[in-house]
Design a protein around this motif. Sequence first.
Motif, PDB file in Angstrom:
ATOM      1  N   LYS A 120       8.508   1.310   8.010  1.00  0.00           N
ATOM      2  CA  LYS A 120       8.911   1.393   9.434  1.00  0.00           C
ATOM      3  C   LYS A 120      10.345   0.899   9.628  1.00  0.00           C
ATOM      4  O   LYS A 120      11.109   1.462  10.410  1.00  0.00           O
ATOM      5  CB  LYS A 120       7.962   0.550  10.295  1.00  0.00           C
ATOM      6  CG  LYS A 120       6.626   1.235  10.506  1.00  0.00           C
ATOM      7  CD  LYS A 120       5.751   0.448  11.467  1.00  0.00           C
ATOM      8  CE  LYS A 120       4.336   1.012  11.421  1.00  0.00           C
ATOM      9  NZ  LYS A 120       3.297   0.017  11.462  1.00  0.00           N
ATOM     10  N   MET A 121      10.682  -0.165   8.913  1.00  0.00           N
ATOM     11  CA  MET A 121      12.051  -0.706   9.049  1.00  0.00           C
ATOM     12  C   MET A 121      13.080   0.285   8.512  1.00  0.00           C
ATOM     13  O   MET A 121      14.151   0.472   9.094  1.00  0.00           O
ATOM     14  CB  MET A 121      12.151  -2.050   8.319  1.00  0.00           C
ATOM     15  CG  MET A 121      11.383  -3.142   9.018  1.00  0.00           C
ATOM     16  SD  MET A 121      11.350  -4.648   8.026  1.00  0.00           S
ATOM     17  CE  MET A 121      12.253  -5.758   9.086  1.00  0.00           C
ATOM     18  N   ASN A 122      12.742   0.917   7.386  1.00  0.00           N
ATOM     19  CA  ASN A 122      13.630   1.959   6.849  1.00  0.00           C
ATOM     20  C   ASN A 122      13.800   3.087   7.859  1.00  0.00           C
ATOM     21  O   ASN A 122      14.897   3.595   8.077  1.00  0.00           O
ATOM     22  CB  ASN A 122      13.043   2.546   5.557  1.00  0.00           C
ATOM     23  CG  ASN A 122      13.526   1.829   4.302  1.00  0.00           C
ATOM     24  OD1 ASN A 122      14.593   1.217   4.305  1.00  0.00           O
ATOM     25  ND2 ASN A 122      12.751   1.929   3.237  1.00  0.00           N
ATOM     26  N   GLN A 123      12.689   3.457   8.480  1.00  0.00           N
ATOM     27  CA  GLN A 123      12.697   4.534   9.466  1.00  0.00           C
ATOM     28  C   GLN A 123      13.644   4.186  10.620  1.00  0.00           C
ATOM     29  O   GLN A 123      14.439   4.996  11.074  1.00  0.00           O
ATOM     30  CB  GLN A 123      11.250   4.728   9.962  1.00  0.00           C
ATOM     31  CG  GLN A 123      11.072   5.491  11.253  1.00  0.00           C
ATOM     32  CD  GLN A 123      11.142   6.993  11.035  1.00  0.00           C
ATOM     33  OE1 GLN A 123      10.905   7.478   9.930  1.00  0.00           O
ATOM     34  NE2 GLN A 123      11.472   7.726  12.097  1.00  0.00           N
ATOM     35  N   MET A 124      13.567   2.935  11.046  1.00  0.00           N
ATOM     36  CA  MET A 124      14.419   2.503  12.149  1.00  0.00           C
ATOM     37  C   MET A 124      15.890   2.490  11.733  1.00  0.00           C
ATOM     38  O   MET A 124      16.768   2.944  12.466  1.00  0.00           O
ATOM     39  CB  MET A 124      13.994   1.102  12.598  1.00  0.00           C
ATOM     40  CG  MET A 124      14.684   0.655  13.850  1.00  0.00           C
ATOM     41  SD  MET A 124      14.065  -0.958  14.298  1.00  0.00           S
ATOM     42  CE  MET A 124      15.125  -1.293  15.678  1.00  0.00           C
ATOM     43  N   ALA A 125      16.161   1.972  10.536  1.00  0.00           N
ATOM     44  CA  ALA A 125      17.555   1.864  10.078  1.00  0.00           C
ATOM     45  C   ALA A 125      18.202   3.233   9.864  1.00  0.00           C
ATOM     46  O   ALA A 125      19.405   3.391  10.038  1.00  0.00           O
ATOM     47  CB  ALA A 125      17.615   1.051   8.786  1.00  0.00           C
TER      48      ALA A 125
END
Length: 222
Positions: A120-125
């Motif tokens: 999810k964090m990768n997706q956001m970044a």
Amino acid sequence: MNNKGLFITFEGPEGAGKTTQIKHLSLLLKKYGIPFIVTREPGGSKLSTHLRRWILNKLEYNLTNETELFLFLADRAQHVQEVVKPALAKGKVVLCDRYTDSTLAYQGGGRGFDMDMLVKMNQMATGGLKPDITLLLDLPVDMGLRRAVGRGKGKDRMEQEKIEFHQRVREIFLTIAKQDKKRVLVLDASQDQEQVYQQMLKNLIHRLPPPQAISGSKGRHV
Ligand code: Z5A
């Protein structure tokens, strides 16, 4: 293809030879007049000069694992917006040394952060920007570490980790490759440079844009 360009990432454990193969591929793209950029994570954006120093500088800043994770992600968010997306929008091939899979492998496999959270964090970044192709240069951990040490750079924060850490990193890379066979091509990076290059070309050649797509002429396919 991402927008008009082609987004190729290079992943793998320490000392796998990513930088070396990126140099070889750059020469080929240059020879055939295919527009491209070379970039890396951490690194690539203006802000990255600072972030990279903080992340990799030998424990000098006494970073917690959480701080390290957020710095990699901050670097990525800036890099994607400032460098990767504009180049893809111009139709360029983007050769990127490490990207989202490294976070899953190092911060997930290595440091033990929850994988779903990291996805999810990768997706956001990245705003959901995925590579078209990922070349995973795989080799035994001890071989990679020997190469990295032989290259003569000072030991960075990751290189100082124990062998088990790097073993877990390698396993996650291989798991990602199994789960996403369409995107991730595994190369045997324990071979010599020329052999690795030939493996890379065999897998990549038909996916590179033909020169005529750029020049408008009827050039032959690379
Ligand atoms: N990291 C992270 O934790 N989370 C993240 O989200 C991201 C990164 C994006 C970046 O370090 C560190 O950040 C990395 C993961 C972490 N740390 N680790 N470990 P970096 O950018 O400084 O370095 P690197 O990305 O790990 O690359 P490297 O270690 O410099 O290796 P490489 O680029 O894959 O290899 P190389 O420089 O091309 O080759 C290494 C040496 O081997 C060199 O002397 C070559 O001449 C030689 N070589 C290359 N190929 C061969 C073959 N085929 N045979 C023999 N010798 C070879």
